[in-house]
Structure formats: C-alpha cells, structure tokens
Write a protein that holds these residues in place. Structure first.
Motif, PDB file in Angstrom:
ATOM      1  N   VAL A  75       0.842  -1.201   0.000  1.00 38.35           N
ATOM      2  CA  VAL A  75       0.000   0.000   0.000  1.00 38.35           C
ATOM      3  C   VAL A  75       0.877   1.252   0.000  1.00 38.35           C
ATOM      4  O   VAL A  75       0.625   2.209  -0.740  1.00 38.35           O
ATOM      5  CB  VAL A  75      -0.964  -0.002   1.208  1.00 38.35           C
ATOM      6  CG1 VAL A  75      -1.698   1.323   1.334  1.00 38.35           C
ATOM      7  CG2 VAL A  75      -1.955  -1.154   1.089  1.00 38.35           C
ATOM      8  N   TYR A  78       2.360   1.942  -3.334  1.00 37.70           N
ATOM      9  CA  TYR A  78       1.354   2.487  -4.236  1.00 37.70           C
ATOM     10  C   TYR A  78       1.108   3.964  -3.946  1.00 37.70           C
ATOM     11  O   TYR A  78       0.982   4.770  -4.873  1.00 37.70           O
ATOM     12  CB  TYR A  78       0.036   1.707  -4.139  1.00 37.70           C
ATOM     13  CG  TYR A  78      -1.017   2.311  -5.021  1.00 37.70           C
ATOM     14  CD1 TYR A  78      -1.009   2.079  -6.393  1.00 37.70           C
ATOM     15  CD2 TYR A  78      -1.986   3.161  -4.509  1.00 37.70           C
ATOM     16  CE1 TYR A  78      -1.938   2.666  -7.225  1.00 37.70           C
ATOM     17  CE2 TYR A  78      -2.928   3.752  -5.330  1.00 37.70           C
ATOM     18  CZ  TYR A  78      -2.903   3.510  -6.687  1.00 37.70           C
ATOM     19  OH  TYR A  78      -3.814   4.102  -7.512  1.00 37.70           O
ATOM     20  N   LEU A  79       1.055   4.327  -2.665  1.00 33.95           N
ATOM     21  CA  LEU A  79       0.811   5.729  -2.317  1.00 33.95           C
ATOM     22  C   LEU A  79       1.969   6.631  -2.749  1.00 33.95           C
ATOM     23  O   LEU A  79       1.757   7.769  -3.141  1.00 33.95           O
ATOM     24  CB  LEU A  79       0.575   5.866  -0.812  1.00 33.95           C
ATOM     25  CG  LEU A  79      -0.716   5.244  -0.284  1.00 33.95           C
ATOM     26  CD1 LEU A  79      -0.760   5.307   1.234  1.00 33.95           C
ATOM     27  CD2 LEU A  79      -1.939   5.922  -0.894  1.00 33.95           C
ATOM     28  N   PRO A  82       2.022   5.776  -7.460  1.00 37.65           N
ATOM     29  CA  PRO A  82       0.887   5.027  -8.015  1.00 37.65           C
ATOM     30  C   PRO A  82       1.068   4.742  -9.501  1.00 37.65           C
ATOM     31  O   PRO A  82       1.393   5.624 -10.271  1.00 37.65           O
ATOM     32  CB  PRO A  82      -0.313   5.954  -7.776  1.00 37.65           C
ATOM     33  CG  PRO A  82       0.245   7.285  -7.463  1.00 37.65           C
ATOM     34  CD  PRO A  82       1.674   7.118  -7.063  1.00 37.65           C
TER      35      PRO A  82
END
Length: 186
Positions: A75, A78-79, A82
């Motif tokens: 996560v 991705y942050l 992205p």
C-alpha cells in the motif's frame, strides 16, 4: 504442529519489538529506493532488487510479521508511486508472499535448497496463480491466455531471485549484520 504454532507465535511477538519494527521500517525504505533500480531484459523480464530487502524482513521476523509488512509496504509503495489503479488483490498477494517466505526462512538455516523452494512456492502461488487471476479480473482477459507468459517469466526469474537472496543473506550473515539486527550477542 507445535513447531508451526511456535513459529507463528514467535513471529507475532516480533510485532511488539521496537528493534524489529525499526529494522523493518529501514528495510522498507531500502526496498522503496531499490524499487527505482532494475535491469530490464526484453519486454517481460525485469530483475528488481527491492524484493531482497523485503525477504530480509521475512527471514528475520517471520510469517506473521512478514504478512503485515508485505501488505503495508504494498500500500505504501502504491501511495508513493501510483501506477494504474489500486487493486487489493495485489496487496493480498504481497501479504501472502510475506507469510510464505517467513514460513520458509524464520529461525531456520539458509540453504540454497530452502531458498529455491521458497522462491518456487511464492512464484507459483502468488505470482503465477494469484497474480494472473488479479490481472484477468482487472483487464477482462482469460486466465489461460495470460498464464503461459507469466509462467515463463517466473521460471526464468526463479533461479535469479534465489541466487540474489542467497548471496545477500550469506554475505550479511558472514559480516554479523543479521545477528546485530536480531539483537543476538556473540
């Protein structure tokens, strides 16, 4: 069965260790930085180095810690950068990979056979099967259409990833770095 329970409870207790959380955070940062460096071989094969830092966390702190670390780091990556839409299936796959690697490596001696077995297991379950399923769901392509190319890619990467991890762990063990991170004296 008792050994398995001990493995998971030992790894769970690592979640309360400041030393383990700090080491995992540093290795997570290393993983993110290493994610920007890779060697591209053709259109489909890419040798990346960020997984080595992840695998060190799984090796040092086990399957429970590894599952949490793998999911959170997915996560976080991705942050930070992205690429495409977020799909929770890939996060589930990253967490499962952490559990599997932790199961193979935690509190066990590292041998080339163990590394090859761990890499193959994660490649088959997380990359070939689940990864292909997630891509099939995302792009609406048939699972069996996507699978052959993914199998070839993972079979090519299997020995490369195995040798990379084995060499790094043996080098760090020889230098005493892993003992220091674990907090073991001697």
């Amino acid at each position: 069965m008792k050994k398995l329970a001990t493995l998971f409870t030992g790894s769970y207790s690592e979640l309360r260790s400041t030393r383990a959380i700090t080491a995992a955070a540093m290795l997570g940062a290393v993983s993110i930085v290493l994610g920007y460096f890779s060697i591209q071989l053709g259109d489909y094969i890419r040798i990346g180095f960020s997984t080595i830092a992840n695998q060190l966390v799984y090796y040092l702190f086990g399957p429970v810690f590894g599952g949490v670390f793998g999911g959170v780091l997915d996560v976080l990556k991705y942050l930070i950068k992205p690429v495409g839409g977020f799909f929770p299936g890939f996060t589930l796959g990253a967490a499962l990979a952490g559990v599997l690697y932790g199961f193979f490596f935690y509190r066990k001696p590292v041998s080339m056979g163990r590394v090859l077995a761990a890499e193959l297991t994660v490649s088959v379950i997380c990359n070939m099967l689940l990864g292909t399923l997630w891509l099939s769901m995302l792009y609406g392509k048939a699972f069996m259409v996507l699978l052959p190319a993914r199998v070839v890619k993972n079979l090519v990467m299997w020995p490369i990833n195995s040798v990379l991890f084995y060499v790094v762990v043996k080098t760090l063990e020889g230098a005493g770095v892993l003992r220091m991170v674990r907090g073991i004296k001697g």
